[in-house]
Design an enzyme around this catalytic site. Structure first.
Site, PDB file in Angstrom:
ATOM      1  N   SER A 277       0.826  -1.191   0.000  1.00  0.00           N
ATOM      2  CA  SER A 277       0.000   0.000   0.000  1.00  0.00           C
ATOM      3  C   SER A 277       0.875   1.261   0.000  1.00  0.00           C
ATOM      4  O   SER A 277       1.744   1.401  -0.859  1.00  0.00           O
ATOM      5  CB  SER A 277      -0.949  -0.039   1.203  1.00  0.00           C
ATOM      6  OG  SER A 277      -1.910   0.988   1.140  1.00  0.00           O
TER       7      SER A 277
ATOM      8  N   ASP B  40      -8.954  -3.533  -5.487  1.00  0.00           N
ATOM      9  CA  ASP B  40      -8.895  -4.395  -4.305  1.00  0.00           C
ATOM     10  C   ASP B  40      -9.672  -3.817  -3.122  1.00  0.00           C
ATOM     11  O   ASP B  40      -9.537  -4.271  -1.995  1.00  0.00           O
ATOM     12  CB  ASP B  40      -7.443  -4.660  -3.896  1.00  0.00           C
ATOM     13  CG  ASP B  40      -6.707  -3.395  -3.456  1.00  0.00           C
ATOM     14  OD1 ASP B  40      -7.334  -2.317  -3.383  1.00  0.00           O
ATOM     15  OD2 ASP B  40      -5.495  -3.497  -3.174  1.00  0.00           O
TER      16      ASP B  40
ATOM     17  N   HIS C 150      -7.532  -5.495  -0.332  1.00  0.00           N
ATOM     18  CA  HIS C 150      -6.352  -4.737   0.086  1.00  0.00           C
ATOM     19  C   HIS C 150      -5.727  -5.283   1.369  1.00  0.00           C
ATOM     20  O   HIS C 150      -4.504  -5.263   1.522  1.00  0.00           O
ATOM     21  CB  HIS C 150      -6.731  -3.273   0.264  1.00  0.00           C
ATOM     22  CG  HIS C 150      -5.560  -2.344   0.255  1.00  0.00           C
ATOM     23  ND1 HIS C 150      -4.786  -2.124  -0.873  1.00  0.00           N
ATOM     24  CD2 HIS C 150      -4.996  -1.587   1.234  1.00  0.00           C
ATOM     25  CE1 HIS C 150      -3.814  -1.274  -0.593  1.00  0.00           C
ATOM     26  NE2 HIS C 150      -3.920  -0.933   0.679  1.00  0.00           N
TER      27      HIS C 150
END
Length: 338
Positions: A136, A283, A305
């Site tokens: 991320s 996601d 995610h």
């Protein structure tokens, strides 16, 4: 006879290990050596845990440093951000370090924090280089370090990284800048900053938090600005791949496209809601094409995610194992002499 029996047991254990299997040898675990991983912050690195080493499948030449994303941490008590991933990599021979950065701050501030920890890992291990893996917002951190320290970085791997930003961040940013934003945003941001300051302390280090700076970094505008200054391996087309090798550093990425994967995971419902803010496959937070960096290993895993780091507590999709791509990537790096 005892000596021959022991030699046979050791040989069998070695054969099991060389297969690259993540399943411990069970009966032969007592013969396996133990190894630990280390959790770091800007001041020091300490042992985070240990596991049996049953394989050399993920034994890269250079140590691996993991960089968490927004709202992340290294470990708070028994809860690890990289759930089961550190154990698996170490169990398969990797030398693993887990970074701790501010949960919320700009890409540059978090990048500087990771830069200090990268230098620590180099000093602790005596290694010439480090393999960086960022999830991320951590993907921008590892890119930042690789740009400033290319001769010390062997590879960069972005997992669910918002290379070109996220529409979710754009929507939140538009709310912040709406007529009600100036009144509400500082209050909400202060609460977020205070909470994640406590998370940082629980994870081993206090960091100043800045939720609004972190938000700005992940908007499409903020990401474009970051890419102008740190363009290595960023695709030049909307949904293409970037260069794999830049300034001696190899770049890779992977991501998922399944916002809802497990009905027992409460955050899957939130990710399903946020996914509706993104007009393309995603996601739950990052668009599929935005996740591309360098060589795209895969961009459509059945992960959301949080599944990408095996959270929450392994509540992922049926028959899905998010740990596997990390082990496979370590083996890929190993085979390239990294």
């Amino acid at each position: 006879m005892k000596k021959k029996y022991l030699n046979a047991m050791v040989l069998m254990t070695g054969m099991l290990a060389s297969s690259g299997s993540v399943v411990h040898a069970g009966l032969f675990d007592f013969l396996a050596p133990k190894a630990s991983w280390q959790n770091c912050n800007v001041n020091s690195c300490t042992v985070g845990g240990s596991t049996n080493v049953t394989s050399s499948y993920a034994k890269t030449k250079y140590p691996i440093l993991l960089a968490h994303g927004m709202a992340g941490f290294s470990a708070v008590g028994p809860l690890q951000y990289w759930n089961g991933i550190t154990e698996d990599l170490v169990g398969n021979g990797a030398n693993v370090f887990v970074a701790q950065q501010a949960s919320f701050n700009s890409s540059e501030v978090r990048g500087e924090q990771l830069l200090l920890q990268t230098k620590q890992v180099l000093a602790i291990t005596g290694a010439q280089k480090v393999n960086l893996i960022g999830h991320s917002h951590g993907s921008q951190s590892v890119r930042y370090v690789a740009s400033l320290l290319p001769d010390k970085i062997a590879s960069v791997t972005a997992v669910g990284g918002p290379t070109k930003g996220s529409e979710v961040a754009d929507v939140v940013d538009s709310v912040v800048k709406s007529p009600v934003g100036p009144a509400l945003a500082p209050i909400i941001a202060a609460g977020v900053n205070a909470f994640f300051s406590l998370v940082g302390i629980g994870s081993g280090h206090y960091y100043d938090q800045d939720a609004l700076a972190g938000l700005n970094s992940l908007t499409t505008r903020g990401s474009a600005n970051f890419n102008q200054r740190f363009p290595a391996a960023v695709p030049t087309t909307a949904c293409g791949s970037g260069a794999e090798l830049v300034n001696g550093v190899r770049y890779y990425s992977w991501s998922g496209t399944s916002p809802f994967t497990n009905a027992l995971d409460p955050l899957d419902y939130a990710l399903t809601a946020t996914s509706l803010l993104i007009p393309s496959e995603n996601d739950g937070l990052v668009p599929r094409c935005s996740s591309h960096l360098g060589t795209v290993i895969r961009d459509n895993y059945a992960f959301n995610h949080l599944d990408e780091v095996n959270q929450i507590l392994g509540l992922v999709g049926f028959l899905q194992n998010p740990v596997t791509p990390y082990r496979t990537q370590a083996n890929r790096l190993k085979n390239q002499g990294l």
